[in-house]
Each structure stands twice: as C-alpha cells, then as structure tokens.
Design an enzyme around this catalytic site. Structure first.
Site, mmCIF file in Angstrom:
data_model
loop_
_atom_site.group_PDB
_atom_site.id
_atom_site.type_symbol
_atom_site.label_atom_id
_atom_site.label_comp_id
_atom_site.label_asym_id
_atom_site.label_seq_id
_atom_site.Cartn_x
_atom_site.Cartn_y
_atom_site.Cartn_z
ATOM 1 N N LEU A 1 -3.781 -11.209 2.190
ATOM 2 C CA LEU A 1 -2.380 -11.466 1.866
ATOM 3 C C LEU A 1 -1.598 -11.841 3.111
ATOM 4 C CD1 LEU A 1 0.008 -11.517 -0.059
ATOM 5 C CD2 LEU A 1 0.210 -9.028 0.234
ATOM 6 N N ALA B 1 -3.305 -1.955 5.010
ATOM 7 C CA ALA B 1 -3.801 -0.809 4.248
ATOM 8 C C ALA B 1 -5.283 -0.623 4.507
ATOM 9 C CB ALA B 1 -3.560 -1.005 2.749
ATOM 10 N N TYR C 1 -7.946 6.869 -2.376
ATOM 11 C CA TYR C 1 -7.252 5.629 -2.047
ATOM 12 C C TYR C 1 -5.947 5.548 -2.825
ATOM 13 C CZ TYR C 1 -5.982 0.698 -2.346
ATOM 14 O OH TYR C 1 -5.281 -0.484 -2.341
#
Length: 273
Positions: free
Chosen positions: A12, A66, A130
């Site tokens: 991204l 992340a 997660y």
C-alpha cells in the site's frame, strides 16, 4: 500539503507514495525494504519516532505500517504489540502536538468471522493475536480528528492472489481455504484513500473489495490467466498456527456512497507478478 507515510516500502505504501507525490510533498518512512528518497526508521524506537514526526511537521500522517504475518504475530506477540498497537499511540501523540490529520490502516481481522459483511458499527472480536494487536492500535488511533480505514486482503506483489498465480503457473496445486474475505488491490485502495484525504473524513470506514471465497478467487485467477495448475478447497491450510476468521468480509457500502473511486470491483490487473 506535507504527508508522512509509514510503511512506505509496503504494498500500500508504494501505491500511496506514487499517487500522493503528484499533489503532496511526501515523506516516506520504511524499516525493512529500502526505498529511494525515504527515511529508515524503527517504529518501535518510540522516542526517535515521536522526535522524527515533530521535526518533520507533516500535515497528514498515514500509518500503513504493520506486522501482518498472522502466524508470526501469534508467536512474537510482544513485537506485534509494539508495531501494531504501541507505535500507533506514539504516532498519534506526536501528531497531536503538531495538529496532524491521522489516517490509520486497520484490518478485517478485528472480527471473528462468524457472520461476514461486517459494518463499521459491528463489535470487533478478534480470534488471533494479529487481529487483537490491530484492534488495540485502533483504540489508540481513534480520536475526534482521525480516520481509521479497515480493509481486507491487500495485494500487489504479495498476498493470496500472487501466491495463487505463481503456484498455478508452475503447474502446482493451490489449496484454498474456503472462507470468505474482501480482497482489494493496493492500487485501488490507495486511490480511495486519496479521495478520503480530500474529504477529510473522520471515524471508522470500511474500504474493501467484493466478498469472495479464496476458492472462488483462485478459480477466477486460473481462468483469467489460463494457468495449468489445480485448485482445491480445504477447511484449513496445513502449517497454520493462528486461527483464521471464516468470513471476515467487510461491508463497504458507506464508502461506496461517498467515494467516486471504484475500489470495490476486483482488480486482478493490479497484481504485480
């Protein structure tokens, strides 16, 4: 406008940097894969992270960084917490000092997958670490003047569609988990985020593709690219450590009403293989 992107070397991040560079002054922050014109920064070095943000004084901060390896998060929980949750708290704290608009990217895995087509107001209930770490990150990010974007199955040069393409191209068998999700290409997600920036939206919004099973998606990829391998549907994938939600698909109808960008249609041409 000056925009800081964390995770700028990710799928991204790459697409965001490309799009935003046309209109914004972009500050690209990476940790693992080096990128041209970027700044290497360990987000778990919290004093340095806050100092960097305050000195750069971005108008907008997009947190696209992340730890996304679901099984690795289950094993290395402390690291997952630091990256997916605690770093967000420090990004937000520094951002508030300089009055930055903060956009935090979250995940469909904050839900348990019992029903699917989750709306923004549905109550999260993660079933793996997660998802829990990302949900904790959301709690740190959620401020009056911030935006949390939940998405699902981002792909560009990595992700399930890329795995399927490469495996089938080699004539091998893809064992596809029969659960559902809402995959979206990084290219389309970046376009939607750019429009949301211009609208200056706040709160939580779901931006993801159409609901599809991984089995159906694998068959679409096989057909589109005329690939030789086989696709088989399985209840679970051998080697998984963490539980996966059966149907983590997101209802993106709110975003579809306010955005002109067609982020919803499956974009297999957005794969970089």
């Amino acid at each position: 406008m000056r925009t800081l992107i964390t995770g700028a070397s990710g799928q991204l991040g790459i697409e965001l940097s490309r799009l935003l560079s046309e209109r914004h002054e972009v500050i690209k922050v990476y940790n693992s894969s080096e990128i041209q014109g970027g700044y290497k920064l360990d987000l778990t070095d919290f004093p340095r992270l806050e100092d960097f943000i305050i000195k750069k004084r971005p108008d907008v901060i997009i947190n696209a960084a992340a730890m996304t390896d679901v099984d690795k998060c289950e094993i290395e929980k402390e690291k997952a917490y630091k990256i997916n949750a605690e770093a967000v708290r420090h990004i937000v704290r520094a951002g508030k000092v300089i009055d930055s608009y903060i956009v935090h990217i979250s995940t469909d895995y904050v839900f348990d997958g019992e029903k699917g087509n989750y709306k923004e107001e549905d109550i999260p209930n993660p079933i793996n670490y997660y998802g829990l770490s990302k949900l904790l990150g959301e709690t740190f990010a959620l401020q009056d003047d911030s935006l949390i974007i939940r998405t699902s199955g981002i792909f560009r040069n990595k992700g399930f569609p890329i795995y399927v393409y490469k495996t089938l191209k080699e004539g091998k068998t893809v064992f596809a988990f029969k659960g559902y999700y809402s995959p979206i290409s990084a290219r389309k997600l970046a376009s939607a985020i750019l429009e949301l920036l211009e609208l200056r939206k706040t709160g939580i919004i779901h931006v993801a593709g159409e609901r599809i099973s991984r089995f159906e998606l694998a068959l679409k990829i096989k057909e589109k690219f005329n690939l030789p391998g086989e696709v088989k549907e399985v209840d679970e994938v051998r080697g998984w450590i963490a539980k996966r939600p059966y149907d983590s698909s997101l209802d993106s109808s709110r975003a579809r009403k306010i955005l002109s960008t067609d982020f919803y249609t499956l974009d297999l041409d957005g794969m970089v293989v």
